[in-house]
Design a protein around this motif. Structure first.
Motif, mmCIF file in Angstrom:
data_model
loop_
_atom_site.group_PDB
_atom_site.id
_atom_site.type_symbol
_atom_site.label_atom_id
_atom_site.label_comp_id
_atom_site.label_asym_id
_atom_site.label_seq_id
_atom_site.Cartn_x
_atom_site.Cartn_y
_atom_site.Cartn_z
ATOM 1 N N THR A 55 27.531 28.700 38.995
ATOM 2 C CA THR A 55 28.283 27.915 37.697
ATOM 3 C C THR A 55 28.687 29.013 37.436
ATOM 4 N N HIS A 56 29.196 28.845 36.677
ATOM 5 C CA HIS A 56 30.368 29.563 35.314
ATOM 6 C C HIS A 56 29.649 29.529 33.936
ATOM 7 N N LEU A 57 28.878 28.510 33.947
ATOM 8 C CA LEU A 57 27.311 28.571 32.352
ATOM 9 C C LEU A 57 27.013 29.120 32.311
ATOM 10 N N ASP A 108 26.141 23.566 44.683
ATOM 11 C CA ASP A 108 27.280 23.956 44.487
ATOM 12 C C ASP A 108 27.652 23.642 42.433
ATOM 13 N N GLU A 109 27.684 24.083 41.414
ATOM 14 C CA GLU A 109 27.806 23.554 40.750
ATOM 15 C C GLU A 109 27.136 22.680 39.977
ATOM 16 N N PRO A 110 26.101 22.445 39.940
ATOM 17 C CA PRO A 110 25.147 20.820 39.694
ATOM 18 C C PRO A 110 25.787 20.184 38.396
ATOM 19 N N GLY A 120 30.082 34.201 39.573
ATOM 20 C CA GLY A 120 31.245 34.781 39.870
ATOM 21 C C GLY A 120 32.354 34.368 39.158
ATOM 22 N N PRO A 121 34.177 34.944 39.266
ATOM 23 C CA PRO A 121 34.784 34.214 38.822
ATOM 24 C C PRO A 121 35.454 33.391 39.528
ATOM 25 N N ASN A 122 36.287 32.200 39.481
ATOM 26 C CA ASN A 122 36.828 31.829 39.951
ATOM 27 C C ASN A 122 37.626 32.273 41.531
ATOM 28 N N GLY A 123 37.016 31.755 42.612
ATOM 29 C CA GLY A 123 37.426 33.060 44.102
ATOM 30 C C GLY A 123 36.610 33.827 44.132
ATOM 31 N N ALA A 124 35.692 33.468 44.094
ATOM 32 C CA ALA A 124 34.826 35.075 43.904
ATOM 33 C C ALA A 124 34.588 34.920 45.275
ATOM 34 N N GLY A 125 34.186 33.364 46.153
ATOM 35 C CA GLY A 125 33.197 33.781 47.442
ATOM 36 C C GLY A 125 32.394 33.161 47.236
ATOM 37 N N LYS A 126 31.902 32.271 45.845
ATOM 38 C CA LYS A 126 30.222 31.887 46.152
ATOM 39 C C LYS A 126 30.801 30.126 46.993
ATOM 40 N N THR A 127 31.257 29.894 47.015
ATOM 41 C CA THR A 127 31.372 28.577 47.634
ATOM 42 C C THR A 127 31.393 28.722 48.987
ATOM 43 N N THR A 128 32.240 30.112 49.197
ATOM 44 C CA THR A 128 32.407 29.663 50.468
ATOM 45 C C THR A 128 31.422 30.690 51.465
ATOM 46 N N THR A 129 30.504 31.264 50.448
ATOM 47 C CA THR A 129 29.061 31.904 50.652
ATOM 48 C C THR A 129 27.627 30.806 51.205
ATOM 49 N N PRO A 136 26.976 19.730 47.624
ATOM 50 C CA PRO A 136 28.281 20.386 47.571
ATOM 51 C C PRO A 136 28.946 20.056 46.755
ATOM 52 N N GLU A 137 30.103 21.387 46.914
ATOM 53 C CA GLU A 137 30.832 21.425 44.770
ATOM 54 C C GLU A 137 31.611 20.019 45.430
ATOM 55 N N GLU A 138 31.960 18.954 46.788
ATOM 56 C CA GLU A 138 33.225 17.762 46.684
ATOM 57 C C GLU A 138 32.009 17.222 46.858
ATOM 58 N N SER A 152 37.051 35.992 56.043
ATOM 59 C CA SER A 152 38.130 35.873 56.092
ATOM 60 C C SER A 152 38.941 34.326 56.321
ATOM 61 N N PHE A 153 39.877 34.039 55.057
ATOM 62 C CA PHE A 153 40.934 32.707 55.916
ATOM 63 C C PHE A 153 41.834 33.261 56.220
ATOM 64 N N GLY A 154 42.306 33.325 57.372
ATOM 65 C CA GLY A 154 44.029 34.574 57.368
ATOM 66 C C GLY A 154 44.159 35.202 56.704
ATOM 67 N N GLU A 155 45.295 36.035 55.572
ATOM 68 C CA GLU A 155 45.228 36.844 55.067
ATOM 69 C C GLU A 155 44.052 37.176 54.155
ATOM 70 N N THR A 156 43.330 35.563 53.590
ATOM 71 C CA THR A 156 42.722 35.969 52.642
ATOM 72 C C THR A 156 41.008 36.567 52.408
ATOM 73 N N THR A 157 40.271 37.749 52.095
ATOM 74 C CA THR A 157 38.964 37.883 52.448
ATOM 75 C C THR A 157 38.486 37.407 51.262
ATOM 76 N N ALA A 158 37.801 36.336 52.015
ATOM 77 C CA ALA A 158 36.720 36.258 51.011
ATOM 78 C C ALA A 158 35.494 36.612 50.715
ATOM 79 N N VAL A 159 34.543 36.550 51.799
ATOM 80 C CA VAL A 159 33.626 37.640 50.902
ATOM 81 C C VAL A 159 33.934 38.024 52.014
HETATM 82 P P1 ATP Z 1 35.441 28.840 42.310
HETATM 83 O O1 ATP Z 1 34.123 29.027 41.329
HETATM 84 O O2 ATP Z 1 36.632 28.523 41.551
HETATM 85 O O3 ATP Z 1 35.289 27.154 43.021
HETATM 86 P P2 ATP Z 1 34.272 30.159 44.240
HETATM 87 O O4 ATP Z 1 33.704 31.398 44.263
HETATM 88 O O5 ATP Z 1 33.488 29.459 44.695
HETATM 89 O O6 ATP Z 1 35.862 29.402 43.505
HETATM 90 P P3 ATP Z 1 35.388 29.853 47.305
HETATM 91 O O7 ATP Z 1 35.895 28.666 47.224
HETATM 92 O O8 ATP Z 1 34.326 30.231 47.860
HETATM 93 O O9 ATP Z 1 35.456 30.744 45.984
HETATM 94 O O10 ATP Z 1 36.606 31.033 47.881
HETATM 95 C C1 ATP Z 1 36.612 31.869 47.975
HETATM 96 C C2 ATP Z 1 38.211 32.646 48.176
HETATM 97 O O11 ATP Z 1 38.241 32.150 49.627
HETATM 98 C C3 ATP Z 1 39.600 32.138 47.355
HETATM 99 O O12 ATP Z 1 40.898 33.068 47.071
HETATM 100 C C4 ATP Z 1 39.955 30.543 48.530
HETATM 101 O O13 ATP Z 1 40.840 30.726 48.425
HETATM 102 C C5 ATP Z 1 39.356 30.944 49.698
HETATM 103 N N1 ATP Z 1 39.179 29.926 51.090
HETATM 104 C C6 ATP Z 1 37.880 29.067 50.370
HETATM 105 N N2 ATP Z 1 38.275 27.832 51.308
HETATM 106 C C7 ATP Z 1 39.108 28.656 52.491
HETATM 107 C C8 ATP Z 1 39.431 27.591 53.294
HETATM 108 N N3 ATP Z 1 39.264 26.658 54.178
HETATM 109 N N4 ATP Z 1 40.696 27.630 53.700
HETATM 110 C C9 ATP Z 1 41.365 28.976 52.828
HETATM 111 N N5 ATP Z 1 41.175 29.614 51.983
HETATM 112 C C10 ATP Z 1 39.824 29.760 51.649
#
Ligand code: ATP
Length: 305
Positions: free
Chosen positions: A188-190, A156-158, A36-45, A79-81, A12-19
């Motif tokens: 990927t989204h593709l 990550d999103e190659p 997964g859709p935007n914000g699904a948690g792929k990059t966090t994983t 990495p994504e960035e 979790s990041f604060g209130e947001t549960t990413a994974v």
């Molecule tokens: P996308 O396809 O848009 O890149 P994603 O599946 O890679 O999305 P993540 O980047 O893992 O998704 O984000 C998952 C959730 O966690 C989102 O709601 C995002 O806002 C939140 N999140 C990710 N990293 C942080 C962070 N460092 N601080 C706060 N919230 C974060």
């Protein structure tokens, strides 16, 4: 031994549960799509697998070991960035990447030069990174990721930001990496790339795995396989509801959704008895359709009654 394993991982990041309790298994030697859709948690994983951020809970193993220290030298990570050092020369940057992963300086430079050649960037080795276009920089980062011939490659999103020719080059190299025995995981989204490239997929939604397995299995498990038929004659079998759930007939061409439990072969067998069949095709559900169906289905389930 699997390339990557996640057991009940939370972040979790604060209130947001990413994974949220993610279980994931990436077998060795496959090409694995993390969808997964935007914000699904792929990059966090991916960041947790790379030990850049720590999970709140759960276990992560890479090549059978906890994901820290030397085991991560056997991983290549895009990495994504794409943080590059803008003032460095391309060849020096790649050399640095190689050396950081344990290659001798000469070897790193030789391999980097070969890869730059392969990507048509042979004249750019002595240029500063900032002089390259975004797509070229991405290719340089991709080279940096695979230079040390890692056992596991995480991208990550190659394909983002690459033109069609560069995408094809990257796709071919991903396949070559698999052939030499590496495991490749990419987000990927593709969906088109996934359908062509991946052996296995995991669809993540709201931090959980909602669909996982071999691509062919996922497709056969999911959605009806429609039958396309071009024919001449009187297709009375279309009215047999024990065989056909739904059809869309154009006179000489019909798209058929078989009744539950009815195989495309059964449709063909009946069809050839009644009409002259010119063309018969089984249409797999596209991953795009499956993705939308699953993600929307999950969303619908969350709407309070
Ligand atoms: P996308 O396809 O848009 O890149 P994603 O599946 O890679 O999305 P993540 O980047 O893992 O998704 O984000 C998952 C959730 O966690 C989102 O709601 C995002 O806002 C939140 N999140 C990710 N990293 C942080 C962070 N460092 N601080 C706060 N919230 C974060």
């Amino acid at each position: 031994m699997n390339a990557i394993e996640l057991d009940n991982v939370w972040k979790s990041f604060g209130e947001t549960t990413a994974v949220a309790g993610l279980d994931l298994v990436v077998p060795r030697g496959c090409i694995f799509g993390l969808l997964g859709p935007n914000g699904a948690g792929k990059t966090t994983t991916i960041r947790m697998v790379m030990d850049i951020i720590a999970p709140d809970r759960g276990e992560i193993r890479v090549l059978g070991q906890p994901n820290s220290g030397a085991i991560l030298d056997r991983v290549g990570y895009l990495p994504e960035e794409r943080g590059l050092y803008p003032k460095m020369k391309v060849i020096e940057l790649l050399e640095l990447f190689g050396v950081l992963k344990g290659l001798a300086r000469q070897e790193a430079r030789a391999r980097a030069a070969d890869w730059l050649d392969r990507f048509g960037l042979q004249d750019w080795g002595d240029k500063k990174v900032e002089q390259l276009s975004r797509g070229m920089q991405q290719k340089v980062m991709f080279i940096g990721t695979i230079l040390h011939r890692p056992d596991v490659i995480i991208l990550d999103e190659p394909f983002s930001g690459l033109d069609p020719i560069s995408s094809t080059e990257v796709k071919e190299i991903i396949l070559e990496q698999k052939e030499r025995g590496a495991t490749v995981v990419f987000s990927t989204h593709l969906m088109e790339q996934v359908e062509k490239l991946c052996d296995e997929i995991c669809l993540i939604n709201e931090g959980k795995a909602v669909l996982q397995g071999r691509l062919a299995e996922v497709k056969s498990r999911f959605g009806a396989r429609n039958v396309l038929l071009a024919y001449d004659g009187q297709p009375d079998f279309l009215y047999d509801t024990s065989l056909v759930a739904h059809y869309d007939d154009y006179g000489h061409y019909v798209e058929i959704q078989p009744a539950e439990g009815v195989s495309p072969q059964a449709i063909l067998e009946r069809a050839v008895r009644e009409v002259e069949v010119w063309r018969f095709e089984v249409k797999e559900p596209s991953l795009h359709d499956i993705f939308i169906q699953v993600v929307k289905g999950e969303a619908a389930r969350e709407v309070p009654a």
